[in-house]
Design an enzyme around this catalytic site. Sequence first.
Site, short mmCIF file in Angstrom:
data_model
loop_
_atom_site.label_atom_id
_atom_site.label_comp_id
_atom_site.label_asym_id
_atom_site.label_seq_id
_atom_site.Cartn_x
_atom_site.Cartn_y
_atom_site.Cartn_z
N ILE A 105 -60.54 77.63 21.84
CA ILE A 105 -61.19 78.79 21.22
C ILE A 105 -62.07 79.50 22.24
CG2 ILE A 105 -61.16 77.80 18.89
CD1 ILE A 105 -64.14 77.00 19.39
N ASP A 106 -61.90 79.15 23.53
CA ASP A 106 -62.86 79.60 24.55
C ASP A 106 -62.48 80.91 25.24
OD1 ASP A 106 -60.79 78.81 26.30
OD2 ASP A 106 -61.73 76.85 26.66
N HIS A 121 -55.89 77.88 16.95
CA HIS A 121 -57.12 77.49 16.25
C HIS A 121 -58.14 78.62 16.21
CE1 HIS A 121 -56.05 72.96 16.98
NE2 HIS A 121 -55.32 73.53 16.05
N CYS A 156 -75.57 90.47 2.35
CA CYS A 156 -75.73 89.71 1.10
C CYS A 156 -76.68 88.52 1.23
CB CYS A 156 -74.38 89.26 0.57
SG CYS A 156 -73.73 87.80 1.42
N GLY A 194 -53.55 69.16 29.10
CA GLY A 194 -54.92 68.89 28.68
C GLY A 194 -55.12 68.76 27.18
N ASN A 220 -52.00 65.85 32.15
CA ASN A 220 -53.21 65.43 31.47
C ASN A 220 -53.97 64.51 32.41
OD1 ASN A 220 -54.26 65.92 28.73
ND2 ASN A 220 -54.35 63.70 28.58
N ALA A 238 -56.13 69.26 35.44
CA ALA A 238 -55.32 70.47 35.45
C ALA A 238 -55.75 71.44 36.55
CB ALA A 238 -55.41 71.16 34.09
P1 OAD Z 1 -58.97 66.48 23.04
O1 OAD Z 1 -60.41 66.37 23.39
O2 OAD Z 1 -58.48 65.70 21.87
O3 OAD Z 1 -58.08 66.03 24.28
C1 OAD Z 1 -58.29 66.54 25.56
C2 OAD Z 1 -57.32 65.85 26.53
O4 OAD Z 1 -57.54 66.44 27.80
C3 OAD Z 1 -57.52 64.35 26.66
O5 OAD Z 1 -56.28 63.70 26.48
C4 OAD Z 1 -58.04 64.17 28.10
O6 OAD Z 1 -57.50 63.02 28.72
C5 OAD Z 1 -57.54 65.41 28.78
N1 OAD Z 1 -58.38 65.90 29.89
C6 OAD Z 1 -59.72 65.75 30.09
N2 OAD Z 1 -60.11 66.38 31.20
C7 OAD Z 1 -58.99 66.95 31.75
C8 OAD Z 1 -58.73 67.72 32.90
N3 OAD Z 1 -59.70 68.06 33.73
N4 OAD Z 1 -57.46 68.14 33.11
C9 OAD Z 1 -56.46 67.78 32.26
N5 OAD Z 1 -56.65 67.04 31.17
C10 OAD Z 1 -57.89 66.63 30.90
O7 OAD Z 1 -58.66 68.04 22.91
P2 OAD Z 1 -57.45 68.77 22.18
O8 OAD Z 1 -56.20 67.95 22.26
O9 OAD Z 1 -57.42 70.15 22.67
O10 OAD Z 1 -59.53 71.52 16.82
O11 OAD Z 1 -57.96 68.75 20.70
C11 OAD Z 1 -57.22 69.36 19.69
C12 OAD Z 1 -58.12 69.89 18.62
O12 OAD Z 1 -59.02 68.89 18.16
C13 OAD Z 1 -59.04 71.00 19.07
O13 OAD Z 1 -58.41 72.25 19.14
C14 OAD Z 1 -60.10 70.98 18.02
C15 OAD Z 1 -60.31 69.50 17.91
O14 OAD Z 1 -60.76 69.03 16.69
C16 OAD Z 1 -60.25 72.24 15.98
O15 OAD Z 1 -61.44 72.43 16.14
C17 OAD Z 1 -59.46 72.80 14.84
ZN ZN Z 2 -72.49 88.49 3.32
#
Ligand code: OAD
Ligand code: ZN
Length: 252
Positions: A105-106, A121, A156, A194, A220, A238
């Site tokens: 979301i960044d 998301h 509101c 990632g 990853n 990455a």
């Molecule tokens: P996670 O925090 O679950 O996973 C991040 C992954 O990135 C992990 O497997 C790490 O090993 C890896 N990682 C960490 N540093 C890294 C780097 N420098 N380069 C490459 N990989 C690296 O994040 P997401 O899988 O994105 O949803 O999480 C999915 C969703 O869970 C998010 O979008 C959010 C969260 O709840 C909502 O808010 C709806």
């Molecule tokens: Zn309002």
Amino acid sequence: MGIQNEQLKEAADMILQAKHLVALTGAGISAESGIPTFRGGSGLWELYDPEEVASMSGFRRNPEAFWEFAQDLLLLEEASPNPGHEALAWLESAGYLNTIITQNIDFLHQKAGSKSVLELHGSLQEAKCLDCGREYKWSELTPIVKEEKIPICDKCESKRIKPDIVFFGEQLPQKTVDKAWKEVNKCDLMLVIGTSLIVYPAASLPSLAKERGADLIYNNKGSGEQDEIFDLVLTGPAARVLPRLIKLIKQV
Ligand code: OAD
Ligand code: ZN
């Protein structure tokens, strides 16, 4: 070093041969931009309970909890893309990458110059009052959050101004989902970067692509939830792996 170079070369060849490449990204690609991931040692979900701070029912019950968590989201506004985001933007501009599907979301892919970005998301750009529908820019709200206050709707007086990001218990934005699934059906190579591949439905996209005959590459830092489905795994940050990968592609 040796094996990693071989693997990078194999990945570069796969990208050069692909007809339709889609990237799926998660929090890990933004780690080197100083944004914490959700899971793992210093992940945000170690500090906060997602049910409490990022679910629809939690937000309706207690919006204050979200705004406390939002202190940690303030840095997203000032964050800059890193060489990992830049590598993907280059791949698109050079004609190798069709689309990025991101869970982030960044807004950092767009800041790096990527044009075709599907935000599954949502994005921390807009917000909306759940009670009267008045729309806000996130940047209008951040000065209030920086003072550790809670934004209140000026139409509101509701405390429930919700940012345009997908909370747990909420549907993903339908138009984006439709486009993303179309891309997944079309791709013959998916580059997954990632993400722990824990949160569905995003986590189902690599296996869906595979069922359609696509090859899968995983970059990853550590292991994720579905390492065994990938044809090639590039372990490492990455921001270091992707620039090395495009260097090989540029040499061709
Ligand atoms: P996670 O925090 O679950 O996973 C991040 C992954 O990135 C992990 O497997 C790490 O090993 C890896 N990682 C960490 N540093 C890294 C780097 N420098 N380069 C490459 N990989 C690296 O994040 P997401 O899988 O994105 O949803 O999480 C999915 C969703 O869970 C998010 O979008 C959010 C969260 O709840 C909502 O808010 C709806
Ligand atoms: Zn309002």
